[in-house]
Design an enzyme around this catalytic site. Sequence first.
Site, PDB file in Angstrom:
ATOM      1  N   ARG A   1       0.841  -1.207   0.000  1.00  0.00           N
ATOM      2  CA  ARG A   1       0.000   0.000   0.000  1.00  0.00           C
ATOM      3  C   ARG A   1       0.874   1.254   0.000  1.00  0.00           C
ATOM      4  O   ARG A   1       0.573   2.237  -0.678  1.00  0.00           O
ATOM      5  CB  ARG A   1      -0.942  -0.020   1.216  1.00  0.00           C
ATOM      6  CG  ARG A   1      -1.931   1.137   1.218  1.00  0.00           C
ATOM      7  CD  ARG A   1      -2.982   0.987   2.298  1.00  0.00           C
ATOM      8  NE  ARG A   1      -2.418   1.090   3.633  1.00  0.00           N
ATOM      9  CZ  ARG A   1      -3.109   0.861   4.748  1.00  0.00           C
ATOM     10  NH1 ARG A   1      -4.377   0.504   4.692  1.00  0.00           N
ATOM     11  NH2 ARG A   1      -2.546   0.984   5.933  1.00  0.00           N
TER      12      ARG A   1
ATOM     13  N   ARG B   1       9.342  19.642  -8.612  1.00  0.00           N
ATOM     14  CA  ARG B   1      10.663  19.480  -9.233  1.00  0.00           C
ATOM     15  C   ARG B   1      11.774  20.072  -8.382  1.00  0.00           C
ATOM     16  O   ARG B   1      12.944  19.759  -8.553  1.00  0.00           O
ATOM     17  CB  ARG B   1      10.677  20.126 -10.621  1.00  0.00           C
ATOM     18  CG  ARG B   1       9.798  19.397 -11.616  1.00  0.00           C
ATOM     19  CD  ARG B   1       9.631  20.186 -12.865  1.00  0.00           C
ATOM     20  NE  ARG B   1       9.024  21.490 -12.575  1.00  0.00           N
ATOM     21  CZ  ARG B   1       8.653  22.371 -13.512  1.00  0.00           C
ATOM     22  NH1 ARG B   1       8.849  22.098 -14.779  1.00  0.00           N
ATOM     23  NH2 ARG B   1       8.107  23.520 -13.172  1.00  0.00           N
TER      24      ARG B   1
ATOM     25  N   LYS C   1      -2.705   6.797   1.108  1.00  0.00           N
ATOM     26  CA  LYS C   1      -2.554   7.129   2.529  1.00  0.00           C
ATOM     27  C   LYS C   1      -1.595   8.313   2.613  1.00  0.00           C
ATOM     28  O   LYS C   1      -0.408   8.167   2.904  1.00  0.00           O
ATOM     29  CB  LYS C   1      -2.032   5.911   3.295  1.00  0.00           C
ATOM     30  CG  LYS C   1      -2.322   5.969   4.778  1.00  0.00           C
ATOM     31  CD  LYS C   1      -2.177   4.600   5.396  1.00  0.00           C
ATOM     32  CE  LYS C   1      -2.045   4.670   6.907  1.00  0.00           C
ATOM     33  NZ  LYS C   1      -3.180   5.246   7.587  1.00  0.00           N
TER      34      LYS C   1
ATOM     35  N   GLU D   1     -16.242   5.317   6.029  1.00  0.00           N
ATOM     36  CA  GLU D   1     -15.391   4.761   7.083  1.00  0.00           C
ATOM     37  C   GLU D   1     -15.392   5.757   8.239  1.00  0.00           C
ATOM     38  O   GLU D   1     -16.100   6.766   8.194  1.00  0.00           O
ATOM     39  CB  GLU D   1     -13.977   4.538   6.552  1.00  0.00           C
ATOM     40  CG  GLU D   1     -13.315   5.785   5.981  1.00  0.00           C
ATOM     41  CD  GLU D   1     -11.908   5.535   5.429  1.00  0.00           C
ATOM     42  OE1 GLU D   1     -11.286   4.552   5.838  1.00  0.00           O
ATOM     43  OE2 GLU D   1     -11.462   6.346   4.609  1.00  0.00           O
TER      44      GLU D   1
HETATM   45  N1  PMP Z   1      -9.173   4.402   7.160  1.00  0.00           N
HETATM   46  C1  PMP Z   1      -8.313   5.407   7.376  1.00  0.00           C
HETATM   47  C2  PMP Z   1      -8.677   6.771   6.911  1.00  0.00           C
HETATM   48  C3  PMP Z   1      -7.091   5.171   8.018  1.00  0.00           C
HETATM   49  O1  PMP Z   1      -6.226   6.160   8.233  1.00  0.00           O
HETATM   50  C4  PMP Z   1      -6.779   3.857   8.434  1.00  0.00           C
HETATM   51  C5  PMP Z   1      -5.445   3.560   9.066  1.00  0.00           C
HETATM   52  N2  PMP Z   1      -5.416   3.863  10.429  1.00  0.00           N
HETATM   53  C6  PMP Z   1      -7.733   2.844   8.225  1.00  0.00           C
HETATM   54  C7  PMP Z   1      -8.901   3.160   7.558  1.00  0.00           C
HETATM   55  C8  PMP Z   1      -7.464   1.444   8.649  1.00  0.00           C
HETATM   56  O2  PMP Z   1      -6.438   0.887   7.883  1.00  0.00           O
HETATM   57  P1  PMP Z   1      -5.499  -0.257   8.448  1.00  0.00           P
HETATM   58  O3  PMP Z   1      -6.405  -1.390   8.819  1.00  0.00           O
HETATM   59  O4  PMP Z   1      -4.610  -0.601   7.306  1.00  0.00           O
HETATM   60  O5  PMP Z   1      -4.797   0.290   9.624  1.00  0.00           O
END
Ligand code: PMP
Length: 298
Positions: free
Chosen positions: A52, A105, A151, A184
């Site tokens: 990732r 750059r 991320k 989420e």
């Molecule tokens: N959503 C967001 C926005 C995150 O920053 C994270 C990581 N803390 C997650 C979901 C969960 O991802 P992971 O299970 O890979 O920690």
Amino acid sequence: MAVQVYLDGKYVDKDEAKISVWDHGLLYGDGVFEGIRAYNGRVFRLDEHLRRLYDSLKSVHIKIPLSRAEMKKAVLQTLRLNAIRDGYVRLIITRGKGDLGIDPRKCSKATIIIMADKIQLYPQEYYEKGLKLTFASTRRNISEALNPRIKSLNYLNNIMAKIEAIEAGYQEAIMLNAQGFVCECTTENIFLIRDGILTTPPVWAGALEGVTRNTVIELARKEGIPIREELFTGHDIYIADECFITGTGAEILPVIEVCGRTIGEGVPGPSTRRLLAAYRDITTREGTPIHEKESLTV
Ligand code: PMP
């Protein structure tokens, strides 16, 4: 010995681990990161996290001289140097030092940081009693602007949602996408269970593809729990039998109330508890050994 931080190929004491104020990670959030966990002398899902990370780097067009295999070695070395068997690793890569403009750059060398430390665990009470959540009015980034699958170091809209949660007296907030579908939480993915079926929003709806999320999907399949990746709304959460959120730090946290509506029986549900037990089990057994000899003890 002070905590050792990997900074651009060298290990330095925690207090000496400093980056330039000209770094575009600081000036513009121009960078990406990862949060990884070590359990019982093993790094859980290290390859998935690195994949990732490298996907995020590719997407934001930051090039680093370290291959994924070299990065893996550096992560393990950082854990070894700090004598950590159970802990947390934070990887940060920024576009590096530039000038005060945004021109990428001008950044000739990416900054690479690896930090490893003890983990700040969530209180046991959260797992036993469950969490109460609210909805944030701040929406998750739209894919056409900044794809939430990256991320990136830009967490300001998630932080704004977290502020909303805190101001309203909740620990966490659920974030919707621009169309009003559930995405989420601010740093966790979300799942619900109704009539025995586990559902989580598809990543294309605007969620980060959580490593814990993917592990939970895998565990649910093993446990014979049907799993769907489907869009849902706040209403679906209110009428769910169970709800939980997942993340590297949080693992699996039961949700018992959302915006004053009791979820199911108002206690962590049986499938949530089953998945948490399975998750705790897999995290202590699987993973990349921090020390070579650990691989012989499986
Ligand atoms: N959503 C967001 C926005 C995150 O920053 C994270 C990581 N803390 C997650 C979901 C969960 O991802 P992971 O299970 O890979 O920690």
